[in-house]
Design a protein around this motif. Structure first.
Motif, PDB file in Angstrom:
ATOM      1  N   LEU A 108       0.827  -1.206   0.000  1.00 53.13           N
ATOM      2  CA  LEU A 108       0.000   0.000   0.000  1.00 53.13           C
ATOM      3  C   LEU A 108       0.862   1.256   0.000  1.00 53.13           C
ATOM      4  CD1 LEU A 108      -2.841  -1.032   2.480  1.00 53.13           C
ATOM      5  CD2 LEU A 108      -3.117  -0.458   0.054  1.00 53.13           C
ATOM      6  N   THR A 109       1.956   1.230   0.772  1.00 55.13           N
ATOM      7  CA  THR A 109       2.866   2.377   0.805  1.00 55.13           C
ATOM      8  C   THR A 109       3.483   2.624  -0.557  1.00 55.13           C
ATOM      9  OG1 THR A 109       3.365   1.978   3.143  1.00 55.13           O
ATOM     10  CG2 THR A 109       4.931   3.316   1.887  1.00 55.13           C
ATOM     11  N   ALA A 110       3.973   1.553  -1.206  1.00 52.21           N
ATOM     12  CA  ALA A 110       4.613   1.690  -2.510  1.00 52.21           C
ATOM     13  C   ALA A 110       3.620   2.191  -3.554  1.00 52.21           C
ATOM     14  CB  ALA A 110       5.216   0.355  -2.941  1.00 52.21           C
ATOM     15  N   GLN A 111       2.420   1.598  -3.569  1.00 51.94           N
ATOM     16  CA  GLN A 111       1.426   2.020  -4.560  1.00 51.94           C
ATOM     17  C   GLN A 111       0.974   3.458  -4.308  1.00 51.94           C
ATOM     18  OE1 GLN A 111       0.348   0.236  -7.250  1.00 51.94           O
ATOM     19  NE2 GLN A 111       1.833  -1.354  -6.694  1.00 51.94           N
ATOM     20  N   GLY A 112       0.788   3.824  -3.032  1.00 52.87           N
ATOM     21  CA  GLY A 112       0.410   5.203  -2.720  1.00 52.87           C
ATOM     22  C   GLY A 112       1.488   6.194  -3.117  1.00 52.87           C
ATOM     23  N   PHE A 113       2.758   5.815  -2.891  1.00 48.33           N
ATOM     24  CA  PHE A 113       3.874   6.682  -3.284  1.00 48.33           C
ATOM     25  C   PHE A 113       3.886   6.885  -4.800  1.00 48.33           C
ATOM     26  CE2 PHE A 113       8.308   6.957  -4.752  1.00 48.33           C
ATOM     27  CZ  PHE A 113       8.708   8.128  -4.135  1.00 48.33           C
ATOM     28  N   MET A 114       3.724   5.793  -5.561  1.00 46.80           N
ATOM     29  CA  MET A 114       3.749   5.927  -7.021  1.00 46.80           C
ATOM     30  C   MET A 114       2.544   6.714  -7.529  1.00 46.80           C
ATOM     31  SD  MET A 114       5.358   2.306  -8.407  1.00 46.80           S
ATOM     32  CE  MET A 114       4.315   1.204  -7.452  1.00 46.80           C
ATOM     33  N   LEU A 115       1.396   6.568  -6.861  1.00 46.10           N
ATOM     34  CA  LEU A 115       0.231   7.379  -7.232  1.00 46.10           C
ATOM     35  C   LEU A 115       0.531   8.859  -7.037  1.00 46.10           C
ATOM     36  CD1 LEU A 115      -2.760   7.850  -7.919  1.00 46.10           C
ATOM     37  CD2 LEU A 115      -3.303   7.361  -5.524  1.00 46.10           C
ATOM     38  N   ALA A 116       1.135   9.213  -5.896  1.00 45.07           N
ATOM     39  CA  ALA A 116       1.449  10.620  -5.627  1.00 45.07           C
ATOM     40  C   ALA A 116       2.446  11.165  -6.645  1.00 45.07           C
ATOM     41  CB  ALA A 116       1.996  10.762  -4.209  1.00 45.07           C
ATOM     42  N   VAL A 117       3.479  10.365  -6.969  1.00 43.07           N
ATOM     43  CA  VAL A 117       4.476  10.813  -7.948  1.00 43.07           C
ATOM     44  C   VAL A 117       3.831  10.996  -9.321  1.00 43.07           C
ATOM     45  CG1 VAL A 117       6.596  10.159  -9.156  1.00 43.07           C
ATOM     46  CG2 VAL A 117       6.406   9.790  -6.694  1.00 43.07           C
ATOM     47  N   SER A 118       2.950  10.061  -9.698  1.00 46.42           N
ATOM     48  CA  SER A 118       2.290  10.165 -11.002  1.00 46.42           C
ATOM     49  C   SER A 118       1.413  11.408 -11.085  1.00 46.42           C
ATOM     50  CB  SER A 118       1.446   8.911 -11.254  1.00 46.42           C
ATOM     51  OG  SER A 118       2.258   7.766 -11.312  1.00 46.42           O
ATOM     52  N   ILE A 119       0.726  11.719  -9.997  1.00 44.42           N
ATOM     53  CA  ILE A 119      -0.111  12.933  -9.990  1.00 44.42           C
ATOM     54  C   ILE A 119       0.768  14.177 -10.131  1.00 44.42           C
ATOM     55  CG2 ILE A 119      -1.621  14.357  -8.555  1.00 44.42           C
ATOM     56  CD1 ILE A 119      -2.771  11.760  -7.400  1.00 44.42           C
ATOM     57  N   MET A 120       1.881  14.222  -9.389  1.00 46.52           N
ATOM     58  CA  MET A 120       2.788  15.368  -9.490  1.00 46.52           C
ATOM     59  C   MET A 120       3.365  15.485 -10.899  1.00 46.52           C
ATOM     60  SD  MET A 120       4.811  15.091  -5.849  1.00 46.52           S
ATOM     61  CE  MET A 120       5.911  16.434  -6.317  1.00 46.52           C
ATOM     62  N   LEU A 121       3.710  14.334 -11.497  1.00 42.73           N
ATOM     63  CA  LEU A 121       4.245  14.367 -12.861  1.00 42.73           C
ATOM     64  C   LEU A 121       3.215  14.942 -13.829  1.00 42.73           C
ATOM     65  CD1 LEU A 121       6.334  13.629 -15.007  1.00 42.73           C
ATOM     66  CD2 LEU A 121       5.459  11.279 -14.956  1.00 42.73           C
ATOM     67  N   ALA A 122       1.964  14.523 -13.692  1.00 42.57           N
ATOM     68  CA  ALA A 122       0.915  15.035 -14.577  1.00 42.57           C
ATOM     69  C   ALA A 122       0.710  16.542 -14.371  1.00 42.57           C
ATOM     70  CB  ALA A 122      -0.393  14.275 -14.318  1.00 42.57           C
ATOM     71  N   VAL A 123       0.746  16.988 -13.114  1.00 40.59           N
ATOM     72  CA  VAL A 123       0.555  18.414 -12.826  1.00 40.59           C
ATOM     73  C   VAL A 123       1.692  19.244 -13.409  1.00 40.59           C
ATOM     74  CG1 VAL A 123       0.476  20.128 -10.973  1.00 40.59           C
ATOM     75  CG2 VAL A 123      -0.857  18.013 -10.776  1.00 40.59           C
ATOM     76  N   PHE A 124       2.937  18.791 -13.202  1.00 41.90           N
ATOM     77  CA  PHE A 124       4.086  19.526 -13.738  1.00 41.90           C
ATOM     78  C   PHE A 124       4.043  19.567 -15.265  1.00 41.90           C
ATOM     79  CE2 PHE A 124       5.562  19.596  -9.539  1.00 41.90           C
ATOM     80  CZ  PHE A 124       6.731  20.341  -9.447  1.00 41.90           C
ATOM     81  N   ALA A 125       3.670  18.425 -15.884  1.00 39.32           N
ATOM     82  CA  ALA A 125       3.601  18.399 -17.349  1.00 39.32           C
ATOM     83  C   ALA A 125       2.486  19.316 -17.860  1.00 39.32           C
ATOM     84  CB  ALA A 125       3.368  16.962 -17.824  1.00 39.32           C
ATOM     85  N   TRP A 126       1.347  19.338 -17.171  1.00 44.10           N
ATOM     86  CA  TRP A 126       0.225  20.185 -17.586  1.00 44.10           C
ATOM     87  C   TRP A 126       0.606  21.664 -17.579  1.00 44.10           C
ATOM     88  CZ3 TRP A 126      -4.438  19.969 -19.746  1.00 44.10           C
ATOM     89  CH2 TRP A 126      -5.303  21.035 -19.583  1.00 44.10           C
ATOM     90  N   GLY A 210      -7.240   1.081  -8.490  1.00 41.54           N
ATOM     91  CA  GLY A 210      -7.864  -0.224  -8.320  1.00 41.54           C
ATOM     92  C   GLY A 210      -7.044  -1.148  -7.445  1.00 41.54           C
ATOM     93  N   LEU A 211      -5.728  -1.184  -7.656  1.00 38.19           N
ATOM     94  CA  LEU A 211      -4.869  -2.056  -6.868  1.00 38.19           C
ATOM     95  C   LEU A 211      -4.819  -1.598  -5.416  1.00 38.19           C
ATOM     96  CD1 LEU A 211      -3.082  -4.518  -6.965  1.00 38.19           C
ATOM     97  CD2 LEU A 211      -1.176  -3.072  -7.702  1.00 38.19           C
ATOM     98  N   ILE A 212      -4.804  -0.304  -5.192  1.00 41.00           N
ATOM     99  CA  ILE A 212      -4.805   0.207  -3.821  1.00 41.00           C
ATOM    100  C   ILE A 212      -6.090  -0.198  -3.096  1.00 41.00           C
ATOM    101  CG2 ILE A 212      -4.936   2.332  -2.450  1.00 41.00           C
ATOM    102  CD1 ILE A 212      -2.991   3.601  -4.443  1.00 41.00           C
ATOM    103  N   VAL A 213      -7.230  -0.114  -3.782  1.00 41.60           N
ATOM    104  CA  VAL A 213      -8.512  -0.488  -3.162  1.00 41.60           C
ATOM    105  C   VAL A 213      -8.519  -1.972  -2.815  1.00 41.60           C
ATOM    106  CG1 VAL A 213     -10.980  -0.746  -3.585  1.00 41.60           C
ATOM    107  CG2 VAL A 213      -9.815   1.371  -4.244  1.00 41.60           C
ATOM    108  N   VAL A 214      -8.034  -2.816  -3.732  1.00 44.43           N
ATOM    109  CA  VAL A 214      -8.016  -4.263  -3.480  1.00 44.43           C
ATOM    110  C   VAL A 214      -7.117  -4.592  -2.295  1.00 44.43           C
ATOM    111  CG1 VAL A 214      -7.303  -6.492  -4.423  1.00 44.43           C
ATOM    112  CG2 VAL A 214      -8.605  -4.896  -5.843  1.00 44.43           C
ATOM    113  N   LEU A 215      -5.926  -4.001  -2.258  1.00 41.25           N
ATOM    114  CA  LEU A 215      -4.999  -4.281  -1.160  1.00 41.25           C
ATOM    115  C   LEU A 215      -5.544  -3.757   0.171  1.00 41.25           C
ATOM    116  CD1 LEU A 215      -1.619  -3.453  -2.933  1.00 41.25           C
ATOM    117  CD2 LEU A 215      -2.433  -5.715  -2.266  1.00 41.25           C
ATOM    118  N   ALA A 216      -6.222  -2.610   0.133  1.00 41.55           N
ATOM    119  CA  ALA A 216      -6.782  -2.055   1.368  1.00 41.55           C
ATOM    120  C   ALA A 216      -7.878  -2.960   1.936  1.00 41.55           C
ATOM    121  CB  ALA A 216      -7.327  -0.656   1.112  1.00 41.55           C
ATOM    122  N   ARG A 217      -8.592  -3.663   1.077  1.00 38.79           N
ATOM    123  CA  ARG A 217      -9.679  -4.541   1.531  1.00 38.79           C
ATOM    124  C   ARG A 217      -9.173  -5.915   1.947  1.00 38.79           C
ATOM    125  NH1 ARG A 217     -14.448  -4.489  -2.774  1.00 38.79           N
ATOM    126  NH2 ARG A 217     -15.331  -5.812  -1.123  1.00 38.79           N
TER     127      ARG A 217
END
Length: 569
Positions: A108-126, A210-217
């Motif tokens: 969950l930590t790894a997936q959450g970290f990559m989600l945050a990085v991906s969001i930042m990458l999209a924001v910087f690119a935008w 989706g993977l974060i939701v599955v792992l959280a459950r």
């Protein structure tokens, strides 16, 4: 008390159910799709398939965006390198973390970290804020997330399915990746062409949800941790030691390096094959990449049947030799219609070999160290791929793509020949659960977990006619002791009593001695039983456990015991 994941969760229950139904690993119903019967594995598999699509779409977007940010081919190539480099640098550390903490939380930590990085990458690119080096920083951070995720994810497979189903589960994970690789880059190219690189980054960000939701459950049973966690450096050292003292895992690591070294040629030189050997363009490259991925998926589907028909070593040798033949055909073929089936055969060999290596490591390591063993295997495989990419690029520079492919074919034949000396073990589920015979001894002195070093001696009485067999058994016992953490193991023979033998070793602290004693597995019991059968003295053998004491300053626990004795009436 600290908690950790149970070593046998739903997998143990499912395995018992299969046994009750009379199913065995070679039963026809025990198929390549058997792991999908486990609800948690099925949910995670589907979610990871979506995540793999997102990751490949992101890579296409990053590579294309770099072409507009920099004219340097090196910078474009570094997009791939920045993602793979963290796997080489941090896998062992991530494996130590996976073995000492809750794997679900790590995922969950790894997936959450990559989600945050991906969001930042999209924001910087935008907002148009990306520079070439900032883009590489983001892709490197995503690679760090993958490095943390992979050992925990791979070692969690054994918590989701029964041990006999681990090979099929590993293969299904390879199927998920290769399905994504077959169509992901094309989809990513279409998204980038229609909406730009920012859209690719947004798609990747959504793919983690989706993977974060599955792992959280997922709520695996939890058990109480009896001993404190190993320190970080000790945990990495224990993983290195275990692999170094495990011949089966050493053989897997060597063969994985050799296969990665030769096998990467199909992916490393594919753009040049498309451009120079079959005289095509970007569309041709995409078709060839799809052929390789389709072959990998097909190889995964027939893997269970092949494993029932061939031994592990025979199957791996066939993958080496078949891939070598495929590389020769690709190097000599001038037409797409001959190159595509050859690449498909190479893709099938790719997934068969790597899934077999992965499964063998998982089935050759107990749960307490499986994350570190998988991390070292992964480092070897990726190291071989990195070295092979450079080597075949050098050959291509001097002799063209055909020369590079032929050289790789020779290397793959050599990898098959190495199997004559370093054979892989049978792919079977050894019982690597703790043996459970050891009981913490009653001590007559005050001792703390960090007290030490602790010296252990065991007295064996052996008949003269049994000495040769005893020495052979003790050689294996020495390997097991050292593998599990014992230091300075030695075997002594009394000069005045020919039947008396002393086994001696030490541990740095009392808690490390307890940890080492509890690591003996059910599969190790055969050696211990063989030695005890040869023993003719008192049963059980006489064991002395001693802690070293200095003659100068008194240890704190001894001072405390002395004060308590003086205070007593």
């Amino acid at each position: 008390m600290p908690q950790e994941p149970a070593t046998q969760t739903t997998a143990e229950t499912a395995e018992a159910d299969l046994a009750a139904e009379g199913l065995k690993p070679d039963d026809g119903r025990y198929s390549a799709f058997a792991p999908l019967r486990q609800p948690i594995f099925r949910a995670v598999w589907i979610a990871s398939l979506a995540s793999n699509f997102g990751g490949l779409v992101q890579m296409v977007g990053a590579a294309w965006l770099m072409t507009s940010l920099s004219n340097s081919p090196d910078m474009v190539a570094l997009v791939q390198a920045s993602t793979a480099l963290p796997v080489m640098l941090f896998s062992l550390a991530a494996g130590a973390i996976a073995d000492n903490y809750d794997r679900r939380r790590i995922l969950l930590t790894a997936q959450g970290f990559m989600l945050a990085v991906s969001i930042m990458l999209a924001v910087f690119a935008w907002h148009g804020l990306l520079s070439p080096w900032l883009l590489l920083t983001f892709t490197f951070l995503l690679g760090c997330g993958n490095a943390l995720n992979n050992p925990a994810w791979q070692s969690s497979v054994g918590d989701m399915v029964p041990r006999p189903e681990v090979p099929a589960a590993v293969t299904l994970n390879s199927v998920a990746f290769n399905i994504a690789r077959s169509v992901g880059p094309a989809i990513g190219g279409a998204i980038v062409a229609a909406f730009g690189a920012v859209a690719a980054f947004v798609v990747n960000a959504f793919s983690y949800i989706g993977l974060i939701v599955v792992l959280a459950r997922w709520q695996p049973p939890r058990v109480e941790r009896v001993l404190p966690r190993e320190t970080f450096l000790l945990a990495m050292g224990a993983g290195l030691r275990y692999v170094a003292m495990s011949p089966n895992i050493r053989a897997v690591i060597l063969r994985a390096f050799l296969f990665g070294f030769g096998g990467i040629v199909g992916l490393a030189l594919m753009p040049l094959v498309a451009r120079d050997l079959v005289r095509g363009g970007p569309l041709t490259y995409g078709i060839l990449l799809g052929a390789f991925g389709a072959g990998a998926v097909a190889g995964a589907f027939v893997s269970a049947r092949l494993r029932r028909r061939f031994s592990t070593e025979t199957l791996v040798r066939l993958t080496f030799l078949t891939y070598a033949a495929a590389a020769l055909v690709v190097g000599l073929s001038p037409t797409m219609w001959l190159t595509m089936p050859a690449l498909a055969a190479g893709g099938a060999c790719w997934v068969l070999a790597l899934s077999t290596f992965n499964s063998t490591v998982q089935l050759s390591a107990p749960r307490w160290v499986v994350g570190r063993a998988l991390a070292l295997y992964q480092m070897a495989a990726f190291g071989g791929m990195a070295a092979g990419s450079w080597a075949w690029g050098w050959f291509t520079l001097h002799s063209g793509p055909a020369g590079g492919l032929i050289a790789a074919a020779v290397a793959l034949v050599f990898g098959a020949a190495v199997g004559l000396r370093y054979q892989l073990p049978p792919l079977e589920a050894l019982n690597l659960d703790p043996l459970g015979r050891w009981r913490k001894p009653e001590v007559a002195v005050d001792i703390e977990p960090r007290s030490g070093p602790v010296f252990v001696t065991i007295e064996w009485r052996i008949r003269q006619e049994d000495v040769v067999e005893f020495l052979k058994a003790m050689e294996e016992r020495r390997r097991i002791r050292r593998r599990d953490g014992a230091r300075h193991w030695s075997l002594l023979r009394d000069l005045t009593d020919a039947e008396l033998w002393i086994e001696r070793y030490d541990s740095p602290t009392w808690v490390e001695y307890v940890r080492q004693a509890q690591r003996v597995t059910q599969a190790d019991a055969e050696i211990g039983d063989r030695v005890r059968d040869l023993h003719i003295g008192p049963e059980p053998p006489v064991v002395h456990r001693m802690v070293e004491r200095q003659t100068g300053a008194l240890p704190r626990e001894l001072l405390r015991a002395t004060r308590q004795a003086q205070a007593s009436p």
